[in-house]
Scaffold this motif. Structure first.
Motif, short mmCIF file in Angstrom:
data_model
loop_
_atom_site.label_atom_id
_atom_site.label_comp_id
_atom_site.label_asym_id
_atom_site.label_seq_id
_atom_site.Cartn_x
_atom_site.Cartn_y
_atom_site.Cartn_z
N GLU A 1 -54.75 64.05 52.74
CA GLU A 1 -54.13 62.77 52.87
C GLU A 1 -54.65 62.15 51.41
O GLU A 1 -55.73 61.92 51.22
CB GLU A 1 -54.21 61.97 54.05
N ALA B 1 -48.01 53.91 48.88
CA ALA B 1 -47.62 55.05 49.29
C ALA B 1 -48.70 55.94 50.02
O ALA B 1 -49.91 55.75 49.82
CB ALA B 1 -46.95 56.03 48.33
N ASN B 2 -48.15 56.35 50.93
CA ASN B 2 -49.31 57.62 51.87
C ASN B 2 -48.89 58.88 51.74
O ASN B 2 -47.60 59.13 52.20
CB ASN B 2 -49.73 57.00 53.15
N ARG C 1 -45.85 64.87 54.63
CA ARG C 1 -45.52 63.70 55.28
C ARG C 1 -45.42 62.51 54.09
O ARG C 1 -46.40 62.81 52.96
CB ARG C 1 -46.46 63.17 56.34
N LEU C 2 -44.79 61.65 53.97
CA LEU C 2 -44.80 60.65 53.05
C LEU C 2 -44.17 59.28 53.38
O LEU C 2 -43.35 59.30 54.31
CB LEU C 2 -43.68 61.23 51.63
N ALA C 3 -45.03 58.33 53.16
CA ALA C 3 -44.63 56.97 53.97
C ALA C 3 -44.92 55.86 52.45
O ALA C 3 -45.95 56.16 51.99
CB ALA C 3 -45.72 56.62 55.02
N THR D 1 -44.36 51.78 51.48
CA THR D 1 -44.22 50.14 51.62
C THR D 1 -43.96 49.48 50.42
O THR D 1 -44.43 49.78 49.58
CB THR D 1 -45.26 49.60 52.45
N LYS E 1 -40.18 49.40 54.42
CA LYS E 1 -40.93 50.70 54.77
C LYS E 1 -39.66 51.73 54.92
O LYS E 1 -38.77 51.73 55.23
CB LYS E 1 -41.37 50.39 56.13
N SER F 1 -40.24 56.44 55.26
CA SER F 1 -41.16 57.67 55.59
C SER F 1 -40.23 58.69 55.83
O SER F 1 -39.09 58.74 56.49
CB SER F 1 -41.97 57.26 56.78
N TYR F 2 -41.08 59.98 55.54
CA TYR F 2 -40.32 61.20 55.94
C TYR F 2 -41.38 62.28 56.28
O TYR F 2 -42.64 62.08 55.85
CB TYR F 2 -39.57 61.90 54.42
N SER F 3 -41.01 62.88 57.36
CA SER F 3 -42.29 63.89 57.82
C SER F 3 -41.70 65.33 58.36
O SER F 3 -40.54 65.09 58.99
CB SER F 3 -43.03 63.22 58.99
N TYR G 1 -33.95 55.29 62.55
CA TYR G 1 -34.62 56.55 62.41
C TYR G 1 -33.66 57.55 62.93
O TYR G 1 -32.87 57.32 63.65
CB TYR G 1 -35.98 56.83 63.50
#
Length: 329
Positions: free
Chosen positions: A8, A19-20, A41-43, A45, A55, A57-59, A114
């Motif tokens: 991560e 981004a995370n 995974r990508l998040a 803000t 916000k 995100s994709y996972s 979602y």
């Protein structure tokens, strides 16, 4: 045998964009077969304004345990079964997008949408149930399909003053499709609940007393009930017939909507490094008889119900008091 590695990274792309990014690698060995999965995974803000944040995100996820859920007459049961060399792991991908508004760090409002797609989910084949399977033959009594879950969530949080609390509302859909179940038609999953509402209020009385209330409301669970019965002849047996039951479409009935109110009080006291808390209250204070399932009862026969059969709602949690004591050092 199961194993996983996860990486991560927190990335400040610009002063406003954060981004995370993560990647999870997993494996599962079942009998002579080994499954490998890479799950990104990508998040992200983005600070649109000092008090407004966007916000997204994709996972992608993989799971090596399957949930078998029963629907119909009788007590519902959830059974967990593992991935095997004949039953592949389930996987899904999900996207989420939303906006969050903060008012002086004391008041929060968030709205999120979602969508989730599921693959390799399993269910009982037609005619199979919890009572017809065991550890040796369960793979012969399940079938594989796909699912969808999507909706909108709204959350309001008040965290200042003597009275605090939060309100959440979810508009949701959860669907399943199996080629060998319900004639291949899409149907609502048992936990498809169109509306979910939760309200929590906490009021502090001085430095020792705290009162709380929690009200929940939800659309009734989806279930399958027989809609008719008839005598059917058995091929090859002259003059012999058996009672056949027509269940109609899968999960086409709904239990009554669920709602209840819980109230409670906390009394805190203590000196130095010790803190004591007494908690007491009532679950389901207005004694709502929320049915968990239906059972079939044979009552007195009458011309409108010649077989004397009727469905009886079974509820488990009436008004219930509680009391607890805790101590912290």
């Amino acid at each position: 045998l199961e194993g996983a590695v996860y990486l991560e990274d927190e990335w400040q792309i610009t002063p406003r964009l954060h981004a995370n990014i993560g990647l999870r690698a997993s494996l599962w060995q079942a009998d002579e077969k080994t499954y490998y999965n890479l799950q990104p995974r990508l998040a992200a803000t983005y600070d649109l304004q000092p008090n407004i944040q966007l916000k997204a995100s994709y996972s992608y996820m993989s799971q090596y345990l399957h949930l078998l859920t029963t629907t119909g007459i009788g007590l519902p049961n959830d059974l967990w079964v593992p991935t095997t060399d004949r039953v592949a792991p389930q996987d899904s991908w999900q996207i989420v997008a939303g906006v969050e508004y903060r008012r002086n760090k004391f008041f929060d409002l968030s709205i999120e949408g979602y969508f989730k797609k599921l693959n390799n989910v399993i269910t009982y084949q037609e005619g199979s149930s919890l009572t017809s399977i065991d550890a040796e033959n369960w793979e012969n009594n399940v079938t594989t399909g796909e699912g969808w879950a999507y909706g909108l969530e709204i959350f309001v949080d008040k965290n200042f003053g003597r009275t605090t609390g939060w309100l959440s509302y979810t508009l949701a859909w959860s669907l399943r499709q199996f080629d060998r179940v319900n004639l291949g038609q899409t149907f609502p999953f048992r936990y498809d609940r169109r509306h979910n509402l939760k309200l929590v209020l906490i009021h502090r009385l001085g430095s020792n007393w705290e009162l709380s209330g929690n009200w929940v409301y939800g659309t009734g669970l989806a279930t399958t009930l027989p809609i008719s019965e008839y005598q059917a002849s058995i091929p090859g047996f002259s003059g012999r017939s058996e009672l056949a039951i027509n269940f109609g479409e899968k999960n086409s009935f709904r239990l009554p909507n669920y709602h209840r109110l819980d109230i409670g009080a906390n009394y805190s006291f203590g000196k130095n490094t010790k803190s004591h808390t007494l908690s007491f209250g009532f679950y389901n204070i207005y004694n709502r008889r929320n049915p968990l399932y239906y059972r079939l009862s044979r009552g007195t026969r009458n011309p409108l119900n010649p077989r004397g059969k009727q469905y009886i709602e079974v509820s488990l949690l009436p008004i219930t008091p509680y009391f607890s004591y805790s101590i912290e050092f």
